[in-house]
Design an enzyme around this catalytic site. Structure first.
Site, PDB file in Angstrom:
ATOM      1  N   ASP A   1       0.625  -1.375  -0.236  1.00  0.00           N
ATOM      2  CA  ASP A   1      -0.086  -0.101   0.168  1.00  0.00           C
ATOM      3  C   ASP A   1       0.843   1.258  -0.147  1.00  0.00           C
ATOM      4  O   ASP A   1       0.420   2.544  -0.349  1.00  0.00           O
ATOM      5  CB  ASP A   1      -0.912   0.169   1.477  1.00  0.00           C
ATOM      6  CG  ASP A   1      -2.012  -1.049   1.299  1.00  0.00           C
ATOM      7  OD1 ASP A   1      -2.343  -1.758   0.161  1.00  0.00           O
ATOM      8  OD2 ASP A   1      -2.854  -1.234   2.113  1.00  0.00           O
TER       9      ASP A   1
ATOM     10  N   GLN B   1      -1.300  -9.257  -6.482  1.00  0.00           N
ATOM     11  CA  GLN B   1      -0.626  -8.023  -6.202  1.00  0.00           C
ATOM     12  C   GLN B   1       0.771  -8.313  -5.237  1.00  0.00           C
ATOM     13  O   GLN B   1       1.554  -7.460  -5.154  1.00  0.00           O
ATOM     14  CB  GLN B   1      -1.364  -6.731  -5.875  1.00  0.00           C
ATOM     15  CG  GLN B   1      -2.100  -6.404  -7.084  1.00  0.00           C
ATOM     16  CD  GLN B   1      -3.431  -5.496  -6.470  1.00  0.00           C
ATOM     17  OE1 GLN B   1      -3.440  -4.165  -6.443  1.00  0.00           O
ATOM     18  NE2 GLN B   1      -4.337  -5.940  -6.003  1.00  0.00           N
TER      19      GLN B   1
ATOM     20  N   ARG C   1     -17.058  -4.660 -17.633  1.00  0.00           N
ATOM     21  CA  ARG C   1     -16.850  -5.964 -16.829  1.00  0.00           C
ATOM     22  C   ARG C   1     -15.872  -5.436 -15.672  1.00  0.00           C
ATOM     23  O   ARG C   1     -15.018  -4.366 -15.773  1.00  0.00           O
ATOM     24  CB  ARG C   1     -15.707  -6.889 -17.720  1.00  0.00           C
ATOM     25  CG  ARG C   1     -16.486  -7.566 -18.928  1.00  0.00           C
ATOM     26  CD  ARG C   1     -17.273  -8.880 -18.430  1.00  0.00           C
ATOM     27  NE  ARG C   1     -17.816  -9.483 -19.576  1.00  0.00           N
ATOM     28  CZ  ARG C   1     -18.805  -9.317 -20.341  1.00  0.00           C
ATOM     29  NH1 ARG C   1     -19.738  -8.086 -19.886  1.00  0.00           N
ATOM     30  NH2 ARG C   1     -19.161  -9.961 -21.196  1.00  0.00           N
TER      31      ARG C   1
HETATM   32  O1  F6P Z   1      -2.318  -4.606   4.306  1.00  0.00           O
HETATM   33  C1  F6P Z   1      -2.008  -4.525   2.716  1.00  0.00           C
HETATM   34  C2  F6P Z   1      -3.084  -5.165   2.159  1.00  0.00           C
HETATM   35  O2  F6P Z   1      -2.507  -5.620   0.939  1.00  0.00           O
HETATM   36  C3  F6P Z   1      -4.218  -4.212   1.946  1.00  0.00           C
HETATM   37  O3  F6P Z   1      -4.271  -3.486   0.739  1.00  0.00           O
HETATM   38  C4  F6P Z   1      -5.421  -5.057   1.913  1.00  0.00           C
HETATM   39  O4  F6P Z   1      -6.712  -4.508   2.198  1.00  0.00           O
HETATM   40  C5  F6P Z   1      -4.992  -6.331   2.903  1.00  0.00           C
HETATM   41  O5  F6P Z   1      -3.788  -6.373   2.897  1.00  0.00           O
HETATM   42  C6  F6P Z   1      -5.702  -7.800   2.704  1.00  0.00           C
HETATM   43  O6  F6P Z   1      -5.192  -8.594   3.396  1.00  0.00           O
HETATM   44  P1  F6P Z   1      -5.474 -10.045   3.759  1.00  0.00           P
HETATM   45  O7  F6P Z   1      -4.567 -10.936   3.206  1.00  0.00           O
HETATM   46  O8  F6P Z   1      -5.658 -10.323   5.014  1.00  0.00           O
HETATM   47  O9  F6P Z   1      -6.809 -10.368   2.812  1.00  0.00           O
END
Ligand code: F6P
Length: 343
Positions: free
Chosen positions: A126, A276, A268
């Site tokens: 992030d 990511q 879509r």
């Molecule tokens: O904290 C980083 C992050 O990649 C956020 O962008 C996202 O909301 C979250 O992790 C998702 O986390 P999890 O792997 O617990 O679903």
């Protein structure tokens, strides 16, 4: 000297490069290293074992984390904080390197305030940790987003569709804005700037009239969209740090359906999700992780506990964890404004 290293929160490409750098710098000084498994959970439980030169060999380019990760928050219970402090003593750790984002490093800051010998290394796709120009993992995540946008452009244009691409980004839209700028997005929704469905629909219609019969719209999972405000209750349980699961929001899908309904053009949605966070780190992330990891060990050597290694104007430096945790680093409004030039 003996130090421990842990990785907490969501994994990112480059964590293994950082672990390797921490260990190799420590070995270079003749120190011992301990692997603390699964983030703060390992320090609470005493799930701590020697980390050998062989274990950190051949991992520089590998995604994930050889240490495991978790979203465990010791500060939800005083007894867990006590276990962390006791295990630092019990395992004779002269320093602990915590590699994490706002949650993991928030715990590190609080433990350091209580006198624990903790230092931090910032990582999160992030890119929202203050005091550092970049966090480990962001560049790799955004490279995946740009590759996806390039691929989606050709199919969107072939079928004359709007394609909505949902990317991660809970409180900050760095992935959406930088990914969108590099991938030529036609509209970007972020958590920082409240936009509306009407705006994006007007834009899609305008493009159509100009003969551009496709659009690529990037949406951060945490975006604020006037017509789609959901209450926290609707999003279900929270994790130990009080965060709801944004993948349950289905924001990209809702935006795509609304665009189709309001404009009549086919739409879509593609959710990039955990893709990511996977794969090999980019060159930038490998070097960043190596520089920050090695510097964290130097901070321990200098007795600078409670500090976090940072990248500032391409130089490696350090700032107090408390300062880094005082606010999130959101997207510079100038970048938002630049992105709008291309809408
Ligand atoms: O904290 C980083 C992050 O990649 C956020 O962008 C996202 O909301 C979250 O992790 C998702 O986390 P999890 O792997 O617990 O679903």
């Amino acid at each position: 000297m003996r130090i421990g290293v842990l990785t907490g929160g969501g994994d990112v490409p480059g964590l293994n490069a950082a672990i390797r750098a921490v260990a190799r710098r420590a070995f270079y000084y003749g120190w011992e290293v301990r692997a603390i498994r699964n983030g703060w959970a390992g320090l609470i439980e005493g799930n701590i074992a020697p980390l050998t030169p062989n274990q950190v060999s051949g991992i520089l380019h590998v995604g994930g984390t050889i240490l495991g990760a978790s979203r465990t928050n010791p500060f939800k219970d005083k007894a867990l904080v006590r276990s962390c402090l006791d295990n630092i003593e019990a395992f004779s750790l002269d320093g602990v390197v915590a590699i994490g984002g706002e949650d993991t490093l928030g715990v590190a800051a609080k433990l350091a305030e209580m006198g624990a010998p903790v230092v931090g290394v910032p990582k999160t796709i992030d890119n929202d940790v203050s005091g550092t120009d970049y966090t480990i993992g962001f560049d790799s995540a955004v490279a995946l987003v740009v590759d996806a946008l390039d691929r989606l452009h050709t199919t969107a244009s072939a079928h004359h569709r709007a394609i909505v691409v949902e990317v991660m980004g809970r409180h900050a839209g760095w992935i959406a804005v930088i990914g969108g700028l590099a991938g030529g997005a036609d509209y970007i929704f972020t958590p920082e700037v409240k936009s509306s469905l009407e705006e994006v629909c007007a834009h899609v219609r305008r493009r159509w009239e100009q003969g551009k019969r496709f659009s690529i719209i990037v949406v951060s999972e945490g975006a604020q969209i006037k017509e789609i405000m959901q209450s926290e209750e609707e999003l279900g349980d929270k994790d130990e740090f009080g965060h709801v699961r944004l993948d349950r929001r289905g924001l990209g899908e809702t935006v795509a359906k609304e665009i189709e309904k309001r404009t009549g053009f086919e739409a879509r949605c593609v959710v990039l999700g955990h893709l990511q966070r996977g794969g090999s780190p980019t060159v930038f992330d490998r070097v960043l992780a190596t520089r920050l990891g090695a510097h964290a060990v130097d901070l321990i050597k200098e007795g600078k506990f409670g500090y976090m290694a940072v990248l500032h104007s391409n130089e490696i430096d350090a700032i107090p964890l408390s300062e880094a945790m005082s606010q999130l680093k959101t997207v510079d409004p100038k970048l938002h404004e630049l992105a709008q030039t291309f809408f």
